[in-house]
Write a protein that holds these residues in place. Structure first.
Motif, PDB file in Angstrom:
ATOM      1  N   LEU A 144       4.405 -29.803 -46.375  1.00 30.41           N
ATOM      2  CA  LEU A 144       4.702 -30.310 -47.712  1.00 30.41           C
ATOM      3  C   LEU A 144       5.505 -31.608 -47.620  1.00 30.41           C
ATOM      4  CD1 LEU A 144       4.555 -30.127 -50.739  1.00 30.41           C
ATOM      5  CD2 LEU A 144       6.519 -28.566 -50.696  1.00 30.41           C
ATOM      6  N   CYS A 145       6.430 -31.678 -46.663  1.00 30.57           N
ATOM      7  CA  CYS A 145       7.165 -32.927 -46.453  1.00 30.57           C
ATOM      8  C   CYS A 145       6.200 -34.076 -46.157  1.00 30.57           C
ATOM      9  CB  CYS A 145       8.151 -32.782 -45.290  1.00 30.57           C
ATOM     10  SG  CYS A 145       9.594 -31.762 -45.627  1.00 30.57           S
ATOM     11  N   VAL A 146       5.277 -33.840 -45.256  1.00 32.31           N
ATOM     12  CA  VAL A 146       4.309 -34.875 -44.884  1.00 32.31           C
ATOM     13  C   VAL A 146       3.496 -35.305 -46.099  1.00 32.31           C
ATOM     14  CG1 VAL A 146       2.225 -35.335 -43.524  1.00 32.31           C
ATOM     15  CG2 VAL A 146       4.193 -34.208 -42.456  1.00 32.31           C
ATOM     16  N   TYR A 147       3.071 -34.340 -46.891  1.00 32.19           N
ATOM     17  CA  TYR A 147       2.307 -34.664 -48.097  1.00 32.19           C
ATOM     18  C   TYR A 147       3.129 -35.509 -49.064  1.00 32.19           C
ATOM     19  CZ  TYR A 147       0.452 -34.060 -52.800  1.00 32.19           C
ATOM     20  OH  TYR A 147       0.021 -34.309 -54.083  1.00 32.19           O
ATOM     21  N   LEU A 148       4.361 -35.071 -49.322  1.00 35.19           N
ATOM     22  CA  LEU A 148       5.189 -35.768 -50.314  1.00 35.19           C
ATOM     23  C   LEU A 148       5.551 -37.189 -49.882  1.00 35.19           C
ATOM     24  CD1 LEU A 148       7.588 -32.890 -51.438  1.00 35.19           C
ATOM     25  CD2 LEU A 148       5.757 -33.943 -52.788  1.00 35.19           C
TER      26      LEU A 148
ATOM     27  N   SER B  61       6.980 -37.505 -58.200  1.00 33.14           N
ATOM     28  CA  SER B  61       8.404 -37.787 -58.056  1.00 33.14           C
ATOM     29  C   SER B  61       9.197 -36.962 -59.062  1.00 33.14           C
ATOM     30  CB  SER B  61       8.683 -39.277 -58.265  1.00 33.14           C
ATOM     31  OG  SER B  61      10.012 -39.607 -57.879  1.00 33.14           O
ATOM     32  N   GLY B  62      10.451 -36.691 -58.728  1.00 31.32           N
ATOM     33  CA  GLY B  62      11.334 -35.945 -59.615  1.00 31.32           C
ATOM     34  C   GLY B  62      11.014 -34.467 -59.720  1.00 31.32           C
ATOM     35  N   GLN B  63      10.308 -33.929 -58.726  1.00 33.23           N
ATOM     36  CA  GLN B  63       9.864 -32.541 -58.801  1.00 33.23           C
ATOM     37  C   GLN B  63      10.688 -31.633 -57.892  1.00 33.23           C
ATOM     38  OE1 GLN B  63       7.443 -31.886 -61.179  1.00 33.23           O
ATOM     39  NE2 GLN B  63       7.937 -34.046 -61.517  1.00 33.23           N
ATOM     40  N   ALA B  64      10.815 -30.377 -58.292  1.00 31.05           N
ATOM     41  CA  ALA B  64      11.389 -29.318 -57.464  1.00 31.05           C
ATOM     42  C   ALA B  64      10.260 -28.340 -57.168  1.00 31.05           C
ATOM     43  CB  ALA B  64      12.535 -28.621 -58.177  1.00 31.05           C
ATOM     44  N   ILE B  65       9.757 -28.384 -55.951  1.00 33.53           N
ATOM     45  CA  ILE B  65       8.531 -27.666 -55.602  1.00 33.53           C
ATOM     46  C   ILE B  65       8.869 -26.449 -54.745  1.00 33.53           C
ATOM     47  CG2 ILE B  65       6.273 -27.853 -54.497  1.00 33.53           C
ATOM     48  CD1 ILE B  65       6.473 -30.904 -54.978  1.00 33.53           C
ATOM     49  N   ALA B  66       8.548 -25.274 -55.244  1.00 35.63           N
ATOM     50  CA  ALA B  66       8.813 -24.036 -54.510  1.00 35.63           C
ATOM     51  C   ALA B  66       7.733 -23.783 -53.473  1.00 35.63           C
ATOM     52  CB  ALA B  66       8.903 -22.858 -55.475  1.00 35.63           C
ATOM     53  N   VAL B  67       8.168 -23.358 -52.297  1.00 37.92           N
ATOM     54  CA  VAL B  67       7.253 -22.880 -51.251  1.00 37.92           C
ATOM     55  C   VAL B  67       7.693 -21.450 -50.974  1.00 37.92           C
ATOM     56  CG1 VAL B  67       6.282 -23.300 -48.962  1.00 37.92           C
ATOM     57  CG2 VAL B  67       7.151 -25.216 -50.307  1.00 37.92           C
ATOM     58  N   ASP B  68       7.245 -20.544 -51.831  1.00 40.99           N
ATOM     59  CA  ASP B  68       7.799 -19.190 -51.827  1.00 40.99           C
ATOM     60  C   ASP B  68       6.764 -18.102 -52.082  1.00 40.99           C
ATOM     61  OD1 ASP B  68       7.248 -19.753 -54.474  1.00 40.99           O
ATOM     62  OD2 ASP B  68       9.118 -18.930 -55.254  1.00 40.99           O
TER      63      ASP B  68
ATOM     64  N   CYS C  19      11.391 -39.425 -55.129  1.00 41.91           N
ATOM     65  CA  CYS C  19      12.416 -38.457 -54.731  1.00 41.91           C
ATOM     66  C   CYS C  19      11.994 -37.074 -55.217  1.00 41.91           C
ATOM     67  CB  CYS C  19      13.767 -38.821 -55.333  1.00 41.91           C
ATOM     68  SG  CYS C  19      14.289 -40.527 -55.045  1.00 41.91           S
ATOM     69  N   ASN C  20      11.898 -36.139 -54.306  1.00 47.61           N
ATOM     70  CA  ASN C  20      11.510 -34.777 -54.647  1.00 47.61           C
ATOM     71  C   ASN C  20      12.367 -33.769 -53.905  1.00 47.61           C
ATOM     72  OD1 ASN C  20       8.913 -35.014 -56.343  1.00 47.61           O
ATOM     73  ND2 ASN C  20       8.484 -36.375 -54.622  1.00 47.61           N
ATOM     74  N   ALA C  21      12.444 -32.564 -54.449  1.00 46.78           N
ATOM     75  CA  ALA C  21      13.159 -31.461 -53.802  1.00 46.78           C
ATOM     76  C   ALA C  21      12.154 -30.372 -53.422  1.00 46.78           C
ATOM     77  CB  ALA C  21      14.223 -30.887 -54.732  1.00 46.78           C
ATOM     78  N   ILE C  22      12.360 -29.797 -52.250  1.00 50.84           N
ATOM     79  CA  ILE C  22      11.561 -28.658 -51.811  1.00 50.84           C
ATOM     80  C   ILE C  22      12.436 -27.418 -51.873  1.00 50.84           C
ATOM     81  CG2 ILE C  22      10.372 -27.580 -49.862  1.00 50.84           C
ATOM     82  CD1 ILE C  22       9.492 -30.330 -48.970  1.00 50.84           C
TER      83      ILE C  22
ATOM     84  N   ILE D 116      18.867 -30.069 -56.944  1.00 52.95           N
ATOM     85  CA  ILE D 116      17.743 -30.383 -57.832  1.00 52.95           C
ATOM     86  C   ILE D 116      18.168 -31.391 -58.896  1.00 52.95           C
ATOM     87  CG2 ILE D 116      16.152 -29.430 -59.550  1.00 52.95           C
ATOM     88  CD1 ILE D 116      16.100 -26.852 -57.866  1.00 52.95           C
ATOM     89  N   GLY D 117      19.336 -31.191 -59.485  1.00 53.50           N
ATOM     90  CA  GLY D 117      19.824 -32.147 -60.479  1.00 53.50           C
ATOM     91  C   GLY D 117      20.025 -33.526 -59.888  1.00 53.50           C
ATOM     92  N   PHE D 118      20.576 -33.572 -58.680  1.00 54.16           N
ATOM     93  CA  PHE D 118      20.780 -34.840 -57.978  1.00 54.16           C
ATOM     94  C   PHE D 118      19.437 -35.520 -57.714  1.00 54.16           C
ATOM     95  CE2 PHE D 118      21.335 -36.946 -53.725  1.00 54.16           C
ATOM     96  CZ  PHE D 118      22.102 -38.022 -54.177  1.00 54.16           C
ATOM     97  N   THR D 119      18.468 -34.741 -57.254  1.00 55.44           N
ATOM     98  CA  THR D 119      17.149 -35.296 -56.923  1.00 55.44           C
ATOM     99  C   THR D 119      16.466 -35.873 -58.154  1.00 55.44           C
ATOM    100  OG1 THR D 119      16.907 -33.696 -55.121  1.00 55.44           O
ATOM    101  CG2 THR D 119      14.891 -34.755 -55.924  1.00 55.44           C
ATOM    102  N   LYS D 120      16.486 -35.122 -59.247  1.00 59.13           N
ATOM    103  CA  LYS D 120      15.840 -35.616 -60.462  1.00 59.13           C
ATOM    104  C   LYS D 120      16.529 -36.877 -60.987  1.00 59.13           C
ATOM    105  CE  LYS D 120      13.807 -31.260 -62.085  1.00 59.13           C
ATOM    106  NZ  LYS D 120      12.447 -31.767 -62.359  1.00 59.13           N
ATOM    107  N   THR D 121      17.836 -36.947 -60.816  1.00 59.76           N
ATOM    108  CA  THR D 121      18.575 -38.118 -61.288  1.00 59.76           C
ATOM    109  C   THR D 121      18.246 -39.360 -60.475  1.00 59.76           C
ATOM    110  OG1 THR D 121      20.379 -36.753 -62.137  1.00 59.76           O
ATOM    111  CG2 THR D 121      20.882 -39.060 -61.664  1.00 59.76           C
ATOM    112  N   ILE D 122      18.281 -39.228 -59.136  1.00 56.47           N
ATOM    113  CA  ILE D 122      17.990 -40.426 -58.328  1.00 56.47           C
ATOM    114  C   ILE D 122      16.512 -40.808 -58.419  1.00 56.47           C
ATOM    115  CG2 ILE D 122      19.964 -40.074 -56.809  1.00 56.47           C
ATOM    116  CD1 ILE D 122      18.020 -39.102 -54.657  1.00 56.47           C
ATOM    117  N   ALA D 123      15.659 -39.845 -58.753  1.00 57.24           N
ATOM    118  CA  ALA D 123      14.253 -40.192 -58.976  1.00 57.24           C
ATOM    119  C   ALA D 123      14.121 -41.176 -60.129  1.00 57.24           C
ATOM    120  CB  ALA D 123      13.429 -38.937 -59.243  1.00 57.24           C
ATOM    121  N   THR D 124      14.931 -40.982 -61.184  1.00 59.52           N
ATOM    122  CA  THR D 124      14.871 -41.900 -62.323  1.00 59.52           C
ATOM    123  C   THR D 124      15.483 -43.256 -61.965  1.00 59.52           C
ATOM    124  OG1 THR D 124      16.997 -41.176 -63.261  1.00 59.52           O
ATOM    125  CG2 THR D 124      15.040 -39.975 -63.937  1.00 59.52           C
ATOM    126  N   GLU D 125      16.525 -43.247 -61.139  1.00 61.01           N
ATOM    127  CA  GLU D 125      17.170 -44.501 -60.752  1.00 61.01           C
ATOM    128  C   GLU D 125      16.297 -45.342 -59.820  1.00 61.01           C
ATOM    129  OE1 GLU D 125      20.993 -43.942 -59.006  1.00 61.01           O
ATOM    130  OE2 GLU D 125      21.740 -42.669 -60.626  1.00 61.01           O
TER     131      GLU D 125
END
Length: 252
Positions: free
Chosen positions: A223-227, A236-243, A170-173, A153-162
């Motif tokens: 969710l992948c298809v949507y994103l 972008s830059g989100q960590a989205i729970a599917v739980d 860039c998002n995390a599921i 999640i930290g990696f995803t949020k960082t590269i989203a800003t870059e």
């Protein structure tokens, strides 16, 4: 133009369902997996190679070969992952710790490192990194896995800003428990250890979410298809729970 989709660990489990979902929509799907037999069963429209994602050179070769064939990459899905050692912190083995991080985290860096320049030139693209609800909650006796999934999640949020200034999202599921062979094995093992039935363990796990069930692989794929679609062009830059909304956490 058909989307060009790269997926790690795309020949089995959730990865296979994701690959098939994109292929059914006409995408050009390029996967890697370490299971030879699973790769042989891929449906039309999905091309695959046998790769150990902890082998940096092999993973890079797979990426470059795919770029040469497809001419670019519109969607990168980092799906490869392993459970890692399940022990108290004082019993953790450094080699097993490093392997868990190598599969769950390092491989994502390697693929993003290779694909980012391509997407920058295109000024478009979507990167989706698979984390877990273990990346949102502490997970007793699962320190290697939880550490890796939090790092994703930290990696995803960082590269989203870059990469955002280049039009790259860039998002995390973060899946919770997902129905399938892997969870069937988890339920059976825990049932044996506790002296109860797999159904008892399932009900215990499922009761931890508001929707009282496990996710289906297709729900992760959707969710992948949507994103990666224009419908999510400002996500972008989100960590989205599917739980199903976790109330009581069980590490998965």
């Amino acid at each position: 133009m058909a989307q060009r989709v790269f997926i790690t660990a795309g020949a089995g489990g959730i990865g296979k369902v994701i690959a098939e979902t994109y292929a059914a929509q006409g995408a050009q799907v390029y996967v890697c997996d370490q299971d030879h037999r699973a790769l042989e069963s891929l449906r039309d429209g999905i091309t695959g190679s046998c790769v150990d994602v902890t082998d940096e050179a092999a993973l890079d070769d797979w990426l470059q070969a795919g770029l040469a064939v497809l001419g670019g990459c519109d969607v990168l899905i980092n799906n490869a992952g392993i459970a890692g050692q399940a022990d108290p912190v004082e019993a953790l083995d450094l080699a097993q710790w490093k392997k868990c991080l190598a599969v769950n985290l390092d491989a994502q860096m390697i693929t993003c490192r290779a694909i980012a320049p391509v997407m920058k030139r295109q000024k478009s693209g979507a990167i989706i990194n698979l984390s877990s609800t273990s990346g949102l909650f502490g997970a007793p006796f699962r320190a290697p896995y939880a550490a890796a999934k939090w790092a994703v999640i930290g990696f995803t949020k960082t590269i989203a800003t870059e990469l955002g200034p280049y039009g790259i999202r860039c998002n995390a599921i973060c899946p919770g428990a997902v129905s399938g062979d892997r969870m069937d094995r988890v339920l059976a093992a825990e049932a044996q250890a506790r002296g109860v039935t797999p159904q008892d363990v399932f009900e215990d796990y499922a009761s931890g979410s508001s929707l009282r069930r496990f996710a289906e692989p297709e729900e992760i794929a959707q969710l992948c298809v949507y994103l990666s679609s224009d419908a999510a062009k400002f996500v972008s830059g989100q960590a989205i729970a599917v739980d199903g909304n976790t109330e009581t956490y069980h590490s998965v």
